[in-house]
Design an enzyme around this catalytic site. Structure first.
Site, PDB file in Angstrom:
ATOM      1  N   GLU A 254       2.934   1.020   2.563  1.00 57.09           N
ATOM      2  CA  GLU A 254       1.495   1.059   2.810  1.00 57.09           C
ATOM      3  C   GLU A 254       0.897   2.370   2.275  1.00 57.09           C
ATOM      4  O   GLU A 254       0.206   3.096   2.982  1.00 57.09           O
ATOM      5  CB  GLU A 254       1.177   0.864   4.303  1.00 57.09           C
ATOM      6  CG  GLU A 254      -0.137   0.152   4.511  1.00 57.09           C
ATOM      7  CD  GLU A 254      -0.399  -0.283   5.940  1.00 57.09           C
ATOM      8  OE1 GLU A 254      -1.501  -0.808   6.176  1.00 57.09           O
ATOM      9  OE2 GLU A 254       0.468  -0.121   6.819  1.00 57.09           O
TER      10      GLU A 254
ATOM     11  N   TYR B 213       7.477  -3.881   2.315  1.00 55.66           N
ATOM     12  CA  TYR B 213       6.393  -3.943   3.290  1.00 55.66           C
ATOM     13  C   TYR B 213       6.069  -5.420   3.485  1.00 55.66           C
ATOM     14  O   TYR B 213       5.358  -6.034   2.696  1.00 55.66           O
ATOM     15  CB  TYR B 213       5.180  -3.153   2.787  1.00 55.66           C
ATOM     16  CG  TYR B 213       3.963  -3.230   3.676  1.00 55.66           C
ATOM     17  CD1 TYR B 213       4.072  -3.173   5.064  1.00 55.66           C
ATOM     18  CD2 TYR B 213       2.683  -3.362   3.132  1.00 55.66           C
ATOM     19  CE1 TYR B 213       2.961  -3.240   5.885  1.00 55.66           C
ATOM     20  CE2 TYR B 213       1.555  -3.428   3.926  1.00 55.66           C
ATOM     21  CZ  TYR B 213       1.698  -3.368   5.305  1.00 55.66           C
ATOM     22  OH  TYR B 213       0.592  -3.443   6.118  1.00 55.66           O
TER      23      TYR B 213
ATOM     24  N   ASP C 204       8.896  -1.651   6.648  1.00 55.29           N
ATOM     25  CA  ASP C 204       8.139  -2.256   7.734  1.00 55.29           C
ATOM     26  C   ASP C 204       8.304  -3.764   7.610  1.00 55.29           C
ATOM     27  O   ASP C 204       7.684  -4.396   6.759  1.00 55.29           O
ATOM     28  CB  ASP C 204       6.675  -1.836   7.614  1.00 55.29           C
ATOM     29  CG  ASP C 204       5.778  -2.490   8.648  1.00 55.29           C
ATOM     30  OD1 ASP C 204       6.281  -3.274   9.478  1.00 55.29           O
ATOM     31  OD2 ASP C 204       4.559  -2.223   8.617  1.00 55.29           O
TER      32      ASP C 204
ATOM     33  N   ASN D  72       7.506  -5.863   9.961  1.00 54.87           N
ATOM     34  CA  ASN D  72       6.412  -6.500  10.690  1.00 54.87           C
ATOM     35  C   ASN D  72       6.870  -7.538  11.708  1.00 54.87           C
ATOM     36  O   ASN D  72       6.225  -8.573  11.884  1.00 54.87           O
ATOM     37  CB  ASN D  72       5.397  -7.110   9.712  1.00 54.87           C
ATOM     38  CG  ASN D  72       4.154  -6.239   9.560  1.00 54.87           C
ATOM     39  OD1 ASN D  72       3.645  -5.697  10.539  1.00 54.87           O
ATOM     40  ND2 ASN D  72       3.665  -6.112   8.338  1.00 54.87           N
TER      41      ASN D  72
ATOM     42  N   ASP E  23       0.404   5.566  12.223  1.00 56.28           N
ATOM     43  CA  ASP E  23       0.631   4.778  13.439  1.00 56.28           C
ATOM     44  C   ASP E  23       2.088   4.320  13.526  1.00 56.28           C
ATOM     45  O   ASP E  23       2.514   3.791  14.553  1.00 56.28           O
ATOM     46  CB  ASP E  23      -0.326   3.590  13.536  1.00 56.28           C
ATOM     47  CG  ASP E  23      -0.356   2.724  12.290  1.00 56.28           C
ATOM     48  OD1 ASP E  23       0.250   3.112  11.259  1.00 56.28           O
ATOM     49  OD2 ASP E  23      -0.997   1.647  12.321  1.00 56.28           O
TER      50      ASP E  23
END
Length: 254
Positions: free
Chosen positions: A35, A105, A144, A146, A241
């Site tokens: 990201e 990602y 990530d 997710n 985050d």
């Protein structure tokens, strides 16, 4: 060998929030970011002559994107899955002498699950891609993903059941990936460790109270299991985050 993965949620913003200090301190052999949210020429980064940089930019501005900074010189670099392209800049594959590294990602299913069908189809293609790589030489996958795979990987499992990132469908795809010959290095070493998270929402005091999700991973081909020395979560590192995750692995024999 030390590898780091970090979803920086905008690399330019993260650089202004301590990224460079952490990068220097952790001194990784390979440092992967997800990201990045930028295009070519929008940032100038100098990690010294010992690091080579590889970028996969999304076509859409300010969206997605991945990068790898590595001290090890790859034999080859590939962007995307079936073809050497990836419109959303989600994947980079580096081939080294004794292993292959994939940073990813994974697409988000979105809050309203409007992208869940695409996400599940993407998962099948990604698993197939990793299996093809693994047939050639062992693979390390980071990024990530997710998804919080198990209830232990999320603070409020009951309240989040069925939400994006914790649907039964997404969790089952993660199970299928692991069953295809990969290990979750953190859970392999720490199967019962609780309150170990890598992402927190931006709602007030959520991170302070550690109400999080573990959605950032280092996976590895099962045959690399004997070489895994440590896997950790640097939850104290701010700037995004997400927080960085780290894998320490011994020399992989050819």
């Amino acid at each position: 060998m030390k590898l780091v993965s970090w979803n920086v949620n905008g690399l330019r913003a993260c650089v202004n929030k301590g990224f460079t200090d952490y990068f220097k301190t952790v001194d990784a052999d390979i440092f992967c970011v997800q990201e990045t949210k930028l295009q070519e020429g929008q940032i100038s980064m100098d990690h010294g002559e010992e690091y080579s940089s590889y970028w996969n930019y999304a076509e859409k501005k300010g969206y997605s994107g991945t990068a790898v900074f590595t001290k090890l010189k790859p034999l080859s670099v590939r962007y995307g899955l079936e073809e050497d392209t990836e419109p959303e800049g989600r994947i980079i594959t580096l081939e080294f002498g004794s292993f292959q590294l994939v940073t990813v990602y994974t697409p988000n299913a979105k809050r309203d699950l409007s992208r869940l069908e695409y996400r599940l189809e993407w998962e099948d293609r990604f698993r197939s891609y990793l299996q093809q790589l693994d047939a050639v030489k062992p693979v390390i996958v980071c990024g990530d993903l997710n998804v919080a795979h198990q209830e232990i990987d999320i603070k409020n499992a009951k309240g989040n059941r069925g939400n994006s990132g914790f649907t039964e469908e997404e969790r089952e795809k993660m199970t299928r990936l692991l069953d295809a010959g990969f290990i979750d290095t953190f859970r392999h070493l720490y199967p019962e460790r609780t309150d170990a998270y890598t992402w927190w929402s931006n709602m007030p005091k959520v991170r302070e109270r550690n109400v999080g999700w573990r959605i950032d991973y280092f996976l590895a081909s099962s045959r690399l299991q004997p070489f895994v020395q440590d896997a950790r979560i640097d939850a104290e590192i701010l700037g995004s985050d997400h927080c960085p995750v780290v894998l320490e692995i011994g020399d992989i024999e050819d």
